[in-house]
Design a protein around this motif. Structure first.
Motif, PDB file in Angstrom:
ATOM      1  N   ASN A  97       9.254   4.809   1.535  1.00 12.43           N
ATOM      2  CA  ASN A  97       8.363   4.146   2.497  1.00 12.43           C
ATOM      3  C   ASN A  97       8.426   2.633   2.351  1.00 12.43           C
ATOM      4  O   ASN A  97       8.434   1.906   3.344  1.00 12.43           O
ATOM      5  CB  ASN A  97       6.933   4.641   2.333  1.00 12.43           C
ATOM      6  CG  ASN A  97       6.762   6.071   2.771  1.00 12.43           C
ATOM      7  OD1 ASN A  97       7.604   6.637   3.451  1.00 12.43           O
ATOM      8  ND2 ASN A  97       5.660   6.676   2.370  1.00 12.43           N
ATOM      9  N   LYS A  98       8.476   2.150   1.118  1.00 10.64           N
ATOM     10  CA  LYS A  98       8.599   0.705   0.892  1.00 10.64           C
ATOM     11  C   LYS A  98       9.906   0.183   1.490  1.00 10.64           C
ATOM     12  O   LYS A  98       9.932  -0.886   2.103  1.00 10.64           O
ATOM     13  CB  LYS A  98       8.516   0.380  -0.594  1.00 10.64           C
ATOM     14  CG  LYS A  98       7.116   0.482  -1.179  1.00 10.64           C
ATOM     15  CD  LYS A  98       7.101   0.060  -2.620  1.00 10.64           C
ATOM     16  CE  LYS A  98       5.740   0.201  -3.248  1.00 10.64           C
ATOM     17  NZ  LYS A  98       4.727  -0.713  -2.764  1.00 10.64           N
ATOM     18  N   GLU A 139      -1.143   4.339   3.554  1.00 11.46           N
ATOM     19  CA  GLU A 139      -2.286   5.091   3.037  1.00 11.46           C
ATOM     20  C   GLU A 139      -3.633   4.606   3.586  1.00 11.46           C
ATOM     21  O   GLU A 139      -4.503   5.406   3.882  1.00 11.46           O
ATOM     22  CB  GLU A 139      -2.309   5.005   1.504  1.00 11.46           C
ATOM     23  CG  GLU A 139      -1.082   5.588   0.844  1.00 11.46           C
ATOM     24  CD  GLU A 139      -0.943   7.082   1.047  1.00 11.46           C
ATOM     25  OE1 GLU A 139      -1.976   7.789   1.117  1.00 11.46           O
ATOM     26  OE2 GLU A 139       0.205   7.550   1.147  1.00 11.46           O
ATOM     27  N   ARG A 140      -3.796   3.325   3.720  1.00 13.24           N
ATOM     28  CA  ARG A 140      -5.095   2.734   4.047  1.00 13.24           C
ATOM     29  C   ARG A 140      -5.366   2.815   5.554  1.00 13.24           C
ATOM     30  O   ARG A 140      -4.547   2.393   6.368  1.00 13.24           O
ATOM     31  CB  ARG A 140      -5.104   1.288   3.570  1.00 13.24           C
ATOM     32  CG  ARG A 140      -6.444   0.666   3.543  1.00 13.24           C
ATOM     33  CD  ARG A 140      -6.381  -0.631   2.727  1.00 13.24           C
ATOM     34  NE  ARG A 140      -7.593  -1.384   2.926  1.00 13.24           N
ATOM     35  CZ  ARG A 140      -7.632  -2.640   3.304  1.00 13.24           C
ATOM     36  NH1 ARG A 140      -6.513  -3.312   3.488  1.00 13.24           N
ATOM     37  NH2 ARG A 140      -8.774  -3.244   3.460  1.00 13.24           N
ATOM     38  N   GLU A 189       0.806  -1.217   0.000  1.00 15.59           N
ATOM     39  CA  GLU A 189       0.000   0.000   0.000  1.00 15.59           C
ATOM     40  C   GLU A 189       0.843   1.273   0.000  1.00 15.59           C
ATOM     41  O   GLU A 189       0.321   2.350  -0.293  1.00 15.59           O
ATOM     42  CB  GLU A 189      -0.917   0.012   1.228  1.00 15.59           C
ATOM     43  CG  GLU A 189      -1.933  -1.102   1.220  1.00 15.59           C
ATOM     44  CD  GLU A 189      -2.635  -1.279   2.544  1.00 15.59           C
ATOM     45  OE1 GLU A 189      -2.563  -0.373   3.405  1.00 15.59           O
ATOM     46  OE2 GLU A 189      -3.267  -2.335   2.742  1.00 15.59           O
ATOM     47  N   ALA A 190       2.124   1.180   0.347  1.00 15.85           N
ATOM     48  CA  ALA A 190       2.994   2.360   0.397  1.00 15.85           C
ATOM     49  C   ALA A 190       3.153   2.945  -1.000  1.00 15.85           C
ATOM     50  O   ALA A 190       3.273   2.222  -1.983  1.00 15.85           O
ATOM     51  CB  ALA A 190       4.354   1.989   0.981  1.00 15.85           C
ATOM     52  N   SER A 191       3.190   4.282  -1.050  1.00 21.16           N
ATOM     53  CA  SER A 191       3.196   4.935  -2.363  1.00 21.16           C
ATOM     54  C   SER A 191       4.573   5.421  -2.805  1.00 21.16           C
ATOM     55  O   SER A 191       4.714   5.858  -3.944  1.00 21.16           O
ATOM     56  CB  SER A 191       2.208   6.101  -2.362  1.00 21.16           C
ATOM     57  OG  SER A 191       2.572   7.036  -1.369  1.00 21.16           O
ATOM     58  N   THR A 192       5.559   5.365  -1.924  1.00 18.73           N
ATOM     59  CA  THR A 192       6.895   5.808  -2.325  1.00 18.73           C
ATOM     60  C   THR A 192       7.916   4.706  -2.085  1.00 18.73           C
ATOM     61  O   THR A 192       7.728   3.842  -1.222  1.00 18.73           O
ATOM     62  CB  THR A 192       7.353   7.069  -1.542  1.00 18.73           C
ATOM     63  OG1 THR A 192       7.586   6.706  -0.174  1.00 18.73           O
ATOM     64  CG2 THR A 192       6.323   8.192  -1.621  1.00 18.73           C
TER      65      THR A 192
END
Length: 118
Positions: A32-33, A88-89, A26-29
């Motif tokens: 963050n991953k 995000e979630r 779910e991580a967008s960058t």
């Protein structure tokens, strides 16, 4: 507070691994991953070592096995402080916050035991 048992640590670590896997996807960058993957890897290694123990030993107090788990506390605190930016979630945020709290209690118990033995 009574020390966490091996069975407690196994349960919390496996639950954390599960939610970190969700958070990773779910991580967008990439940053963050990378953060999530680093913490996830530490707990996968520790869980792998704990799984080598006999089931009859799971009532004993938990003791850290891998070097990574001894060093992960600052990363857990940073992740906890930035959960809403990293994940995000909402459902994953809620689960991750609770599991981080539980896992940090187990880790801090061990850190306190290590410092008192030195």
């Amino acid at each position: 507070m009574t020390p966490a048992k091996i069975s407690d640590a196994c349960t919390e670590f496996l639950n954390l691994i599960e939610v970190l896997d969700d958070a990773y996807w779910e991580a967008s960058t990439i940053t963050n991953k990378d953060t999530i993957y680093d913490v996830l890897s530490v707990f996968q290694q520790e869980a792998s070592e704990l799984n080598k123990l006999s089931i009859q030993d799971h009532h004993y107090p938990y003791e850290m096995i891998t070097e990574g788990i001894r060093q992960v506390s600052p990363k857990l605190h940073r992740l906890q402080a930035s959960v809403s930016q990293v994940v995000e979630r909402t459902q994953t945020q809620v689960r991750l916050r609770q599991l981080l709290k539980n896992v940090m209690l187990i880790i801090e118990q061990q850190a306190n035991r290590w410092s008192s033995h030195e």
